[in-house]
Design an enzyme around this catalytic site. Structure first.
Site, PDB file in Angstrom:
ATOM      1  N   LYS A 114      -0.970  72.579  57.058  1.00 33.26           N
ATOM      2  CA  LYS A 114      -0.879  73.154  58.409  1.00 33.26           C
ATOM      3  C   LYS A 114      -1.505  72.223  59.444  1.00 33.26           C
ATOM      4  CE  LYS A 114      -0.156  78.025  57.606  1.00 33.26           C
ATOM      5  NZ  LYS A 114      -0.443  79.412  57.913  1.00 33.26           N
ATOM      6  N   LYS A 197       9.667  76.311  51.661  1.00 30.18           N
ATOM      7  CA  LYS A 197       9.809  77.756  51.458  1.00 30.18           C
ATOM      8  C   LYS A 197      10.220  78.486  52.744  1.00 30.18           C
ATOM      9  CE  LYS A 197       5.448  79.964  52.334  1.00 30.18           C
ATOM     10  NZ  LYS A 197       4.441  80.906  52.067  1.00 30.18           N
ATOM     11  N   LYS A 200       8.086  82.944  57.766  1.00 30.36           N
ATOM     12  CA  LYS A 200       8.308  83.697  58.998  1.00 30.36           C
ATOM     13  C   LYS A 200       7.844  82.956  60.238  1.00 30.36           C
ATOM     14  CE  LYS A 200       4.751  86.802  57.431  1.00 30.36           C
ATOM     15  NZ  LYS A 200       3.540  85.999  57.287  1.00 30.36           N
TER      16      LYS A 200
HETATM   17  P1  ATP Z   1       3.556  81.970  57.420  1.00 27.14           P
HETATM   18  O1  ATP Z   1       4.929  81.486  57.673  1.00 27.14           O
HETATM   19  O2  ATP Z   1       2.954  82.644  58.578  1.00 27.14           O
HETATM   20  O3  ATP Z   1       2.631  80.954  56.789  1.00 27.14           O
HETATM   21  P2  ATP Z   1       4.615  83.332  55.150  1.00 27.14           P
HETATM   22  O4  ATP Z   1       5.935  83.884  55.558  1.00 27.14           O
HETATM   23  O5  ATP Z   1       4.594  82.142  54.297  1.00 27.14           O
HETATM   24  O6  ATP Z   1       3.685  83.138  56.395  1.00 27.14           O
HETATM   25  P3  ATP Z   1       2.406  84.942  54.168  1.00 27.14           P
HETATM   26  O7  ATP Z   1       1.987  86.025  55.066  1.00 27.14           O
HETATM   27  O8  ATP Z   1       1.569  83.715  54.144  1.00 27.14           O
HETATM   28  O9  ATP Z   1       3.921  84.556  54.452  1.00 27.14           O
HETATM   29  O10 ATP Z   1       2.571  85.456  52.692  1.00 27.14           O
HETATM   30  C1  ATP Z   1       2.664  86.781  52.283  1.00 27.14           C
HETATM   31  C2  ATP Z   1       3.063  86.825  50.824  1.00 27.14           C
HETATM   32  O11 ATP Z   1       4.445  86.517  50.693  1.00 27.14           O
HETATM   33  C3  ATP Z   1       2.318  85.835  49.931  1.00 27.14           C
HETATM   34  O12 ATP Z   1       2.013  86.450  48.704  1.00 27.14           O
HETATM   35  C4  ATP Z   1       3.316  84.716  49.737  1.00 27.14           C
HETATM   36  O13 ATP Z   1       3.096  84.044  48.521  1.00 27.14           O
HETATM   37  C5  ATP Z   1       4.638  85.474  49.746  1.00 27.14           C
HETATM   38  N1  ATP Z   1       5.730  84.642  50.252  1.00 27.14           N
HETATM   39  C6  ATP Z   1       5.812  84.109  51.491  1.00 27.14           C
HETATM   40  N2  ATP Z   1       6.946  83.406  51.642  1.00 27.14           N
HETATM   41  C7  ATP Z   1       7.603  83.479  50.455  1.00 27.14           C
HETATM   42  C8  ATP Z   1       8.829  82.940  49.965  1.00 27.14           C
HETATM   43  N3  ATP Z   1       9.600  82.190  50.723  1.00 27.14           N
HETATM   44  N4  ATP Z   1       9.198  83.219  48.695  1.00 27.14           N
HETATM   45  C9  ATP Z   1       8.404  83.987  47.923  1.00 27.14           C
HETATM   46  N5  ATP Z   1       7.236  84.516  48.309  1.00 27.14           N
HETATM   47  C10 ATP Z   1       6.819  84.283  49.555  1.00 27.14           C
END
Ligand code: ATP
Ligand code: LTN
Length: 333
Positions: A114, A197, A200
């Site tokens: 990040k 990945k 959001k």
């Molecule tokens: P950000 O984009 O704000 O970093 P994020 O969408 O990656 O957030 P988090 O809030 O960090 O999501 O993660 C919430 C949960 O969802 C965590 O357990 C993470 O491992 C899971 N997760 C997030 N994105 C994915 C994905 N693309 N596939 C599977 N699991 C996911």
């Protein structure tokens, strides 16, 4: 209830939840709710570690809570709450910052990834100490298991190290939690760059599908999803875009990747993508109806997060009181 193992997990309201959050984590949380004593938190304090508009944070916080419930989490069975409502998270975090090494935080890959993307004068101390807040979230509830995606493994190792360090320095205070990472490694990738990945907080909205996306948006995003020039639906690493779409298909329908591949033998990507769009729309449609309903009934959401915070607070205070005593803070009452 007393004998049930404790589960804690959370998602950041850094945006509205994606299909990746749902298939990779939330669906799994729902499956665990009968068997465990679950705490599912909307970690809004983590969401301000990068710049965030207050009105968006407010909106996304309620959306994430509504998404949790609409996806099947039952507020009667699990404790749903907003992190900032339980002050013990911030309080324990301060103490544990004093038991976490600068070097340890510097080695966290999420921080490195990040911060690399930011101007150096925009990287805050909050982003750096983010993992200690996560450690505190987990340890406050004497958590046994933490269901998260693979990307969070390093933070859980830190959680275990800090818990053990504190227990060794004083005496048994924290339960040392185990990661609970689903074996099928459901990592849903970006539709625009299938090597990273689905996230959001991605700047490109074509890269993700939101739980709240309307059917037309889902169809459009699928049409634009990056594939390759092979034109054959196959499950292998040289076709990461197609592989990701097969994974999404498989996660929703429970069909194996082989079944899906043989179903699309001799058919092109267009039909494959159209079908996936419809499968996603069908899966999300009842969830979306519930989300719409919940977001129109803010009083109901308010009741849930208030009673969730009350339940969480009791458990969290008990742990914090022990910690304060052990480090030598004089109790006020
Ligand atoms: P950000 O984009 O704000 O970093 P994020 O969408 O990656 O957030 P988090 O809030 O960090 O999501 O993660 C919430 C949960 O969802 C965590 O357990 C993470 O491992 C899971 N997760 C997030 N994105 C994915 C994905 N693309 N596939 C599977 N699991 C996911
Ligand atoms: N860092 C996690 C979100 C998170 C979390 C937690 C997950 C904050 N506190 C406690 C599990 C337990 C993430 O980025 N996915």
């Amino acid at each position: 209830m007393e004998d049930k193992k404790v589960i804690f997990s959370g998602m950041q309201p850094s945006g509205s939840l994606t299909l990746g959050n749902y298939l990779g984590a939330l669906k799994n949380w729902v499956n665990l709710q009968n068997e465990y004593d679950c705490y599912y938190c909307v970690v809004n304090m983590h969401a301000i570690t990068v710049p965030k508009e207050p009105k968006d944070l407010r909106k996304n916080t309620l959306e994430v809570l509504a998404n949790y419930i609409a996806a099947g989490l039952d507020p009667e069975l699990v404790t749903l709450f907003i992190q900032s409502h339980v002050a013990a998270h911030a309080e324990l975090s301060w103490v544990l910052n004093c038991f976490t090494y600068y070097g340890e935080l510097g080695r966290m890959t999420q921080f490195k990834d990040k911060s690399k993307k930011m101007e150096s004068n925009a990287i805050t101390a909050g982003l750096f100490t983010y993992p200690t807040l996560m450690v505190s979230d987990i340890l406050l509830y004497q958590t046994d298991l933490v269901p998260v995606g693979e990307d969070q493994r390093q933070h859980l190792e830190l959680t275990r190290d800090v818990a053990q360090r504190f227990n060794n320095r004083f005496s048994e205070t924290f339960k040392v939690p185990e990661p609970f990472i689903s074996k099928d490694g459901a990592k849903i990738m970006s539709l625009q760059d299938p090597t990273s990945k689905m996230s959001k907080s991605d700047a490109n909205e074509n890269s993700y599908i939101l739980l709240m996306d309307k059917p037309d948006a889902i169809r459009r995003k699928l049409k634009r999803a990056v594939t390759d020039s092979e034109g054959v639906v196959r499950y292998n690493d040289t076709q990461p875009g197609v592989k990701n779409l097969i994974n999404i298909y498989s996660k929703i329908t429970n069909k194996s990747s082989q079944e899906i591949v043989s179903e699309y033998e001799g058919k092109g990507y267009a039909k494959f993508k159209d079908d996936i769009a419809e499968i996603i729309i069908n899966e999300l449609s009842p969830i979306q109806d519930k989300i719409d309903y919940l977001l129109k009934n803010k009083d109901y959401l308010e009741k849930i997060y208030i009673s969730g915070a009350e339940k969480a607070e009791k458990v969290a205070r008990k742990t914090l009181r022990k910690v304060y005593k052990k480090v030598g803070f004089i109790p006020r009452f």
